[in-house]
Write a protein that holds these residues in place. Structure first.
Motif, mmCIF file in Angstrom:
data_model
loop_
_atom_site.group_PDB
_atom_site.id
_atom_site.type_symbol
_atom_site.label_atom_id
_atom_site.label_comp_id
_atom_site.label_asym_id
_atom_site.label_seq_id
_atom_site.Cartn_x
_atom_site.Cartn_y
_atom_site.Cartn_z
ATOM 1 N N PHE A 201 0.834 -1.205 0.000
ATOM 2 C CA PHE A 201 0.000 0.000 0.000
ATOM 3 C C PHE A 201 0.868 1.254 0.000
ATOM 4 O O PHE A 201 0.568 2.236 -0.692
ATOM 5 N N GLU A 205 0.587 4.189 -2.673
ATOM 6 C CA GLU A 205 0.153 5.529 -2.284
ATOM 7 C C GLU A 205 1.275 6.552 -2.432
ATOM 8 O O GLU A 205 1.013 7.715 -2.744
ATOM 9 N N ARG A 218 -1.739 3.694 7.509
ATOM 10 C CA ARG A 218 -1.781 2.458 6.715
ATOM 11 C C ARG A 218 -0.483 2.238 5.954
ATOM 12 O O ARG A 218 -0.072 1.089 5.723
#
Length: 701
Positions: A201, A205, A218
């Motif tokens: 992730f 991102e 996260r």
């Protein structure tokens, strides 16, 4: 899953694991990390990777601590764990927040106080990471300067980790009990999944929205998971080297330790902040793992000789409080000196002051306070202690908020007198300017925009769909109704464009109240009306192109009498340009409407309220040179299709060759590009006259 104090049964509980001997090198690693953080922040304005080390070590220690609790009691004992965390982190962090409120008032410009207040409140409540993340992509907040508590993003991330981790370990232990598997192997599998998912992730991102990813829990969980996996792996690594004194262990430890130290010291020179928390963060995390493994294999050897020195160990003891203090002191120094980075003597002074305050805070709150027993003996006492310190920080924030509200109300009441605050009338009609404080105050200039176009009435940079807002006259007032049909209005006027169009809303509404117009707004942040943007590749251009096409279709369905939109552009280039709007003009004209093409206002590209705070309302430093933005004959010579009416109101913003920051006792700009709501409202009669002339004779050139 259980998070109570009730023991969790296991098929064959292992005997409680003894607490492993404390590795002094880890304290030294903390000391080295805080030095790297401070040095890179103070002199290089760069990300060092030191915070990534702290996140790894948090994962390492908290995982080991919770596992020892499971070994002793069969439970993670969440309340006992939470009470220990509150005793440890709340008092120093919240005292520094309260002190930062005072530092804001004493040393930071008033123009930043509202922004700082929001940041301080988020720091006190441990959600600073999300606050900063959402502000990093908020177009209206894009001009925000450095927060005095910007470093508290990591405190927010860690606080949220402290909530999640006991739940994760309790779930893993509970699953192990139900399946008859080893709790540690089950936890290792869970941590591996967390590491893989979070790191994947983070990679995505960071590539898609790095500014948000940097603060996103996260995208940071993999660093805590790496620390947890390290805690689980160390006993096996020690076993693999059955004789720590053997040459193999010694050489391996020396190589790992010195390599880890070298990576930690040098990462900031070679890695860019825009690469975190993706691949770049592997370097400091891997370096810290190497140091911990080396210390475990051969304590005191290799890099341990450096990390175990008294000075580095002392810095390790101070690492938490020094981290808390170094940033607010640096921000106040930079604000007071007007510098972007510190000089060598100035930086040393910042470091000395931060170290002195860190030492005092460490002694008072990490040594003496625990020794008194206050809040130390029971869980309830710990939570009461934490609540008291949080109340202190929140009370400081409330005091600042109260003062800002008082000042805002005082100036707003005075500003109701148009004779004292003529604004644009000074340039348009030559009226005299009485002595008065200017308005809006720099305290709230950044928020001096019409709220109707900052929320549900304005499309974001990423949004595709047009958002329509209607403003219809009624009983002499204009009320936003969002769905009015404009029945009975003398004319329908559509505002169409980006933020440099919606800044004119107060002027348009002032004119609409006079002329009985129905006003409809279609606006989208950072979007111009030029065709062909879909081919530029970036998502914001694709969304802008689709939004433009959809708005033209809406305008066609509405059939307005006039559309107010762009005539030129003064953007990041800081001089007037003329994008090819011809195709869009033709599309609008085809709907049967008249088009007003408005000359763009100057974009100073430095924060005007901040400049006024630092230099005064009449300072040359805050005055824009009109000639540097405009070739005065260019707009008049611009060729546009018949039916497009060019309107130039820069003469009501700029006085001859200069564009001052304050005109007629009204602050002109709220940031580095946009008019204040207050000043735009004073332009209403002059914009209204231009629009009324077009409506009276749409065919006139």
């Amino acid at each position: 899953m259980s998070t109570s104090d009730t023991p969790i049964a296991t098929p064959a509980p292992a005997p409680p694991a003894a607490r492993p001997p404390r590795l002094r090198e880890i304290d030294g690693l903390r000391g080295l990390a805080i030095v790297v953080i401070a040095v890179y922040h103070i002199w290089f304005d760069r990300v060092s990777g030191g915070v990534d080390v702290f996140l790894l070590l948090s994962g390492f220690f908290i995982t080991a601590s919770l596992l020892r609790s499971v070994d002793r009691t069969g439970s993670v004992a969440p309340l006992a764990f939470a009470s220990r965390i509150v005793r440890r982190i709340f008092p120093p962090a919240l005292v520094v927040v309260a002190a930062s409120v005072a530092m804001t008032v004493l040393w930071l410009p008033r123009a930043t106080w509202i922004q700082q207040l929001g940041d301080l409140l988020s720091a006190a409540l441990y959600y600073a990471n999300w606050h900063l993340a959402f502000n990093s992509v908020d177009y209206l907040s894009s001009n925000n300067g450095a927060s005095i508590v910007q470093h508290y993003w990591s405190m927010g991330v860690q606080a949220q980790f402290y909530v999640l981790w006991p739940l994760l370990i309790a779930a893993a232990v509970g699953l192990a009990a139900r399946t008859g598997r080893s709790p540690r192997r089950t936890l290792a599998a869970a941590l591996t999944l967390v590491f893989a998912a979070s790191f994947a992730f983070a990679l995505w991102e960071t590539a898609a929205n790095q500014a948000f990813a940097y603060f996103d829990l996260r995208a940071r969980l993999w660093q805590f998971a790496a620390g947890g996996l390290l805690a689980l792996a160390l006993p096996r690594l020690r076993t693999a080297f059955t004789d720590p004194a053997a040459p193999q262990a010694t050489w391996t430890a020396a190589l790992l330790g010195w390599a880890g130290v070298a990576v930690l010291l040098g990462a900031g020179f070679f890695l860019e902040s825009t690469q975190f928390p993706g691949l770049a963060a592997l370097w400091p995390v891997g370096g810290a793992c190497a140091v911990v493994i080396a210390a475990s294999l051969s304590p005191g050897a290799g890099a341990g000789r450096l990390l175990n020195t008294g000075f580095v160990q002392w810095l390790g003891d101070l690492s938490y409080t020094l981290y808390l203090w170094h940033w607010p002191i640096l921000i106040c120094y930079l604000s007071a000196t007007g510098r972007d980075t510190a000089t060598l003597p100035g930086g040393l002074a910042v470091l000395a002051a931060a170290t002195a305050l860190a030492a005092a805070t460490h002694w008072a709150l990490e040594r003496r306070l625990p020794a008194t027993g206050l809040g130390q003996r029971t869980r309830r006492g710990a939570f009461a202690l934490g609540a008291a310190f949080m109340a202190l920080a929140l009370a400081a924030c409330a005091a600042l908020a109260g003062y800002i509200a008082y000042e805002r109300d005082r100036l707003a009441e005075a500003a109701n007198d148009p004779a004292r605050y003529p604004g644009a009338a000074v340039l348009a009609e030559g009226v005299e300017v009485p002595e008065a404080d200017f308005t809006p105050s720099t305290l709230d200039a950044a928020l001096d925009y019409d709220p109707a176009l900052s929320g549900r009435c304005n499309q974001t940079m990423e949004g595709y769909e047009p958002i329509r807002c209607d403003f219809s006259p009624g009983d002499g007032d204009l009320e936003e109704d969002g769905a009015a049909d404009g029945a009975g209005a003398a004319a329908t006027v559509v505002m169409y464009g980006g933020s440099k169009i919606w800044q004119w809303l107060p002027a348009v509404l002032d004119a609409a109240a006079t002329h009985d117009w129905h006003v409809i707004a279609f606006t989208k942040n950072a979007c111009i009306i030029e065709t062909g943007q879909a081919d530029l590749g970036e998502e914001r251009y694709r969304s802008c192109a689709a939004w433009n096409d959809a708005v033209v279709a809406e305008i066609d369905a509405i059939g307005p009498d006039l559309v107010l939109t762009y005539g030129s552009r003064v953007g990041y280039e800081a001089y007037e340009t003329f994008p090819d709007y011809t195709d869009r003009y033709e599309q609008l004209l085809a709907t049967g409407t008249a088009v007003v093409a408005l000359r763009d206002t100057p974009s100073p590209r430095f924060d005007i309220p901040l400049c006024v705070d630092l230099n005064g309302p009449n300072a040359n430093e805050c005055t824009v040179d009109r000639a540097s933005y405009y070739d005065e004959g260019a707009f008049a010579a611009l060729e546009v299709p018949a039916g497009v009416h060019k309107v130039d109101l820069t003469g009501y913003i700029c006085d001859g060759g200069a564009c001052p920051p304050v005109v007629g006792n009204v602050l002109v700009y709220r940031d580095d590009a946009h008019l204040t709501n207050t000043y735009a409202a004073t332009l209403g009669p002059y914009l209204g006259a231009e629009l009324a002339a077009v409506l009276a004779d749409p065919a006139a050139g």
